[in-house]
Design an enzyme around this catalytic site. Structure first.
Site, PDB file in Angstrom:
ATOM      1  N   SER A 111       0.814  -1.220   0.000  1.00  0.00           N
ATOM      2  CA  SER A 111       0.000   0.000   0.000  1.00  0.00           C
ATOM      3  C   SER A 111       0.844   1.265   0.000  1.00  0.00           C
ATOM      4  O   SER A 111       1.656   1.472  -0.885  1.00  0.00           O
ATOM      5  CB  SER A 111      -0.971  -0.038   1.171  1.00  0.00           C
ATOM      6  OG  SER A 111      -1.928   0.977   1.035  1.00  0.00           O
ATOM      7  N   HIS A 112       0.704   2.074   1.048  1.00  0.00           N
ATOM      8  CA  HIS A 112       1.372   3.377   1.104  1.00  0.00           C
ATOM      9  C   HIS A 112       2.739   3.290   1.771  1.00  0.00           C
ATOM     10  O   HIS A 112       3.400   4.310   1.961  1.00  0.00           O
ATOM     11  CB  HIS A 112       0.486   4.348   1.872  1.00  0.00           C
ATOM     12  CG  HIS A 112      -0.001   3.747   3.153  1.00  0.00           C
ATOM     13  ND1 HIS A 112      -1.017   2.819   3.189  1.00  0.00           N
ATOM     14  CD2 HIS A 112       0.409   3.904   4.420  1.00  0.00           C
ATOM     15  CE1 HIS A 112      -1.210   2.437   4.435  1.00  0.00           C
ATOM     16  NE2 HIS A 112      -0.362   3.067   5.201  1.00  0.00           N
ATOM     17  N   ASP A 277      -2.087   6.657  -3.519  1.00  0.00           N
ATOM     18  CA  ASP A 277      -0.985   5.963  -2.838  1.00  0.00           C
ATOM     19  C   ASP A 277      -0.373   4.854  -3.699  1.00  0.00           C
ATOM     20  O   ASP A 277      -0.688   4.725  -4.877  1.00  0.00           O
ATOM     21  CB  ASP A 277      -1.464   5.396  -1.491  1.00  0.00           C
ATOM     22  CG  ASP A 277      -2.391   4.206  -1.658  1.00  0.00           C
ATOM     23  OD1 ASP A 277      -3.122   4.180  -2.661  1.00  0.00           O
ATOM     24  OD2 ASP A 277      -2.366   3.302  -0.799  1.00  0.00           O
ATOM     25  N   ASP A 279      -0.730   1.615  -4.162  1.00  0.00           N
ATOM     26  CA  ASP A 279      -1.567   0.682  -4.919  1.00  0.00           C
ATOM     27  C   ASP A 279      -2.859   1.308  -5.433  1.00  0.00           C
ATOM     28  O   ASP A 279      -3.734   0.605  -5.938  1.00  0.00           O
ATOM     29  CB  ASP A 279      -1.875  -0.562  -4.079  1.00  0.00           C
ATOM     30  CG  ASP A 279      -2.635  -0.233  -2.812  1.00  0.00           C
ATOM     31  OD1 ASP A 279      -2.466   0.892  -2.295  1.00  0.00           O
ATOM     32  OD2 ASP A 279      -3.414  -1.078  -2.331  1.00  0.00           O
ATOM     33  N   ASP A 281      -5.468   2.918  -3.957  1.00  0.00           N
ATOM     34  CA  ASP A 281      -6.786   2.893  -3.318  1.00  0.00           C
ATOM     35  C   ASP A 281      -7.049   4.116  -2.428  1.00  0.00           C
ATOM     36  O   ASP A 281      -8.191   4.378  -2.072  1.00  0.00           O
ATOM     37  CB  ASP A 281      -7.037   1.571  -2.564  1.00  0.00           C
ATOM     38  CG  ASP A 281      -6.000   1.277  -1.502  1.00  0.00           C
ATOM     39  OD1 ASP A 281      -5.062   2.079  -1.330  1.00  0.00           O
ATOM     40  OD2 ASP A 281      -6.124   0.216  -0.843  1.00  0.00           O
ATOM     41  N   THR A 344     -12.653   0.004  11.884  1.00  0.00           N
ATOM     42  CA  THR A 344     -11.658   0.439  10.902  1.00  0.00           C
ATOM     43  C   THR A 344     -11.288  -0.715   9.975  1.00  0.00           C
ATOM     44  O   THR A 344     -11.156  -1.850  10.418  1.00  0.00           O
ATOM     45  CB  THR A 344     -10.421   0.940  11.654  1.00  0.00           C
ATOM     46  OG1 THR A 344     -10.807   2.083  12.388  1.00  0.00           O
ATOM     47  CG2 THR A 344      -9.301   1.295  10.704  1.00  0.00           C
ATOM     48  N   SER A 365      -8.840   7.852   6.871  1.00  0.00           N
ATOM     49  CA  SER A 365      -7.460   7.621   6.449  1.00  0.00           C
ATOM     50  C   SER A 365      -7.319   7.712   4.924  1.00  0.00           C
ATOM     51  O   SER A 365      -6.634   6.903   4.322  1.00  0.00           O
ATOM     52  CB  SER A 365      -7.005   6.253   6.942  1.00  0.00           C
ATOM     53  OG  SER A 365      -7.921   5.259   6.510  1.00  0.00           O
ATOM     54  N   LYS A 376     -11.454   0.491  -1.634  1.00  0.00           N
ATOM     55  CA  LYS A 376     -11.469   1.939  -1.795  1.00  0.00           C
ATOM     56  C   LYS A 376     -10.759   2.274  -3.113  1.00  0.00           C
ATOM     57  O   LYS A 376      -9.997   1.453  -3.629  1.00  0.00           O
ATOM     58  CB  LYS A 376     -10.841   2.632  -0.600  1.00  0.00           C
ATOM     59  CG  LYS A 376      -9.455   2.169  -0.234  1.00  0.00           C
ATOM     60  CD  LYS A 376      -9.065   2.745   1.122  1.00  0.00           C
ATOM     61  CE  LYS A 376      -7.745   2.153   1.582  1.00  0.00           C
ATOM     62  NZ  LYS A 376      -7.775   1.729   2.989  1.00  0.00           N
TER      63      LYS A 376
END
Ligand code: G1P
Ligand code: ZN
Length: 543
Positions: A111-112, A277, A279, A281, A344, A365, A376
């Site tokens: 991810s990020h 980010d 990937d 999303d 979450t 987030s 997302k």
């Protein structure tokens, strides 16, 4: 030739998480990735359906894909759909799984988190609805990864991933697809591209998108520049790099600093700016000199969804994660539709979307999405905003200002205390938990506590229970303090403190969030004894 290799190295996946996210070197250990892949293939019933594979282009992306392809072939998978050059954003994987009725898909990404040999790598498996594997599935994968002692892999040459077309690997057919085309077509069906083209063609609207050297670069070039006519150069950092240029591909005001410098405190800056980010999303949305909190963004999208072709009849419901501000709740109330408050993490939205209970969902987030996929979606959120700007003729700041004047403003900020000792974090949360019951009716300066609890959730679709999802302290004026420990950090514990103050439409809507939340921030530190317990007097990150 199919080989069976003995393995004793087990991935230490956290039970209940939908994938593995580790230092890259951990993944380079012999048999480590292979063990996880074999465990997933044993649990997932792919059958004759396709398996989708792609990643965010970070270091080890291509190598990992070659391993997965050879293992899939040796495990009887018939058909793989993989992104060209190994690239697919997370929402694009979700869409391909759904569109091609695949049995699931692997996403290679952390991810990020930063990428590179000394940074992070990750892998997750999405199931047939296109969403992250549910807890029941990941628990089975975890058990399987500890049980198995061998895996199957084909001994073969590497597959050419660089050109679209069909290849064979053993008995398996591999379709290499343009990572962008199907996703871009979906976006064209959801949004009014004609109108957005008009906005760009008009010549007095400027736009920048920061792909942060990550996977959305090719998507952004195709969709914003080629299909919508944004000025060449509108896409910044549009070439995916294995190490993301040595930076964190995390779209917030700290890491997306180039975009921040361009957009904020720059009277000559672009009218609209956005970033995504690693990937693809997450999203961050900026107007000229104007930061839009993700919580406000979700509320604005919900309040204006009827302006978007995808929702001619409006939306059926909204969901937000518990720490996300209550701004969306006010929109839902005015529309007469439900607003679900979930723990979450994106997986809780999947059931609600599948059951048709919600159309939009989001998290504080920097994540928002809808029923078009089961993840997302960063580019989707940017297109939604572009469509709103084109449809209303208003700037982002004007759209948000009008929203506040109608619904009031939920001032909002998140404070992160990183790499706290795990034991200290546990004590801090346990003390808060004990305290919550006795808070009702107590007065703290200007705030009267209405109630406190440790958030729990019963899934309205499958009845599953999630306990201890974060301490909530609710005040009589609608303000809140929320404390929870991160589930994604890789070092010690990360304490997240979420502060929210509601200001009615007739109140002062123009404060800075720091000023508006100063008293709550002090109170949050005192109630949890943060300085005494952690030795920290200020958060490491404020978003
Ligand atoms: C964080 C975010 C959460 C998001 C998750 C995955 O998790 O807070 O909203 O779903 O990353 O992107 P956390 O570290 O807080 O557990
Ligand atoms: Zn991400």
């Amino acid at each position: 030739m199919r080989r069976t290799i003995n393995t004793t190295s087990f991935p230490d996946q956290k039970p209940g998480t939908s994938g593995l996210r580790k230092k890259t070197r951990v993944f380079l250990q012999p048999h480590y990735l292979q063990n996880f892949i074999q465990a997933v293939l044993n649990v997932a019933a792919i059958g004759d359906r396709p398996l989708v594979i792609g990643g965010d282009g970070r270091y080890y992306n291509r190598e990992a894909i070659q391993i997965i392809l050879k293992m899939a072939a040796a495990n009887g998978v018939r058909h793989v759909i993989a992104g060209q050059a190994g690239l697919l954003s997370t929402p694009a994987v979700s869409h391909l799984i759904r569109m091609r009725r695949a049995g699931g898909g692997f996403v290679l990404s952390a991810s990020h988190n930063p990428g590179g040999l000394e940074a992070d790598f990750g892998i997750k498996f999405n199931v047939e609805n296109g969403g992250p594997a549910p807890a029941g599935f990941t628990d089975q994968v975890y058990a399987e990864s500890r049980r198995i002692a061998e895996y199957h892999i084909l001994e073969a040459e590497d597959v050419d991933l660089e050109t679209p077309g069909t290849r064979r690997l053993g008995d398996m057919r591999i379709e290499i697809v343009d990572p962008v085309a199907a996703y871009a077509d979906l976006m064209e069906r959801l949004f009014d591209f004609e109108r957005i083209r008009g906005l760009f063609a008009g010549g007095n609207f400027s736009f920048r998108f920061d792909a942060m050297h990550a996977v959305t670069g090719p998507y952004a070039h195709e969709i914003f520049e080629r299909r919508l006519g944004a000025a060449p150069g509108a896409v910044m950092n549009g070439v995916p790099l294995p190490d993301f240029g040595g930076e964190h591909p995390d779209p917030n005001l700290v890491h997306a600093w180039r975009l921040r410098e361009l957009m904020l405190s720059n009277p000559a800056g672009p009218d609209f700016g956005a970033a995504s980010d690693g990937d693809g999303d997450r999203n961050m949305i900026l107007g000229r000199d104007f930061f839009i909190t993700p919580s406000d963004s979700l509320a604005v999208l919900a309040a204006n969804a009827h302006l978007i072709p995808a929702y001619p009849d409006g939306i059926v419901g909204i969901a937000r994660s518990m720490p996300t501000s209550c701004a969306a709740d006010r929109v839902a109330a005015s529309l007469g539709i439900p607003c679900f408050e979930t723990p979450t993490g994106w997986k809780f939205f999947g059931n609600l979307l599948d059951a048709g209970l919600i159309s939009l969902c989001g998290e504080e987030s920097f994540g928002a999405g809808s029923d078009h996929v089961r993840e997302k979606d960063g580019i989707w959120a940017v297109l939604f905003w572009l469509n709103l700007i084109a449809a209303t003729g208003r700037s982002p700041a004007e759209i948000v200002g009008a929203h506040w004047r109608r619904f009031g403003r939920n001032y909002y900020t998140r404070h992160d205390y990183e790499a706290i000792e795990t034991q200290v974090a546990g004590t801090l949360m346990a003390r808060l938990r004990e305290m919550t019951g006795g808070l009702g009716g107590r007065r703290f300066d200007n705030y009267i506590c209405a109630s406190g609890d440790d958030f729990s959730y019963t899934d309205p679709v499958d009845g599953s229970r999630s306990e201890q999802q974060g301490i909530r302290i609710l005040f009589s004026d609608g303000s809140r303090i929320v404390y929870r420990l991160s589930g994604t950090g890789t070092e010690g514990a990360t304490l997240r403190v979420y502060l929210e103050r509601y200001e009615p439409a007739a109140g002062d809507l123009e404060l800075t969030s720091a000023a508006a939340l100063a008293e709550l921030s002090r109170l949050a530190g005192e109630l949890a004894n943060i300085p005494e317990l952690t030795g920290r007097t200020a958060p490491d990150v404020i978003t």
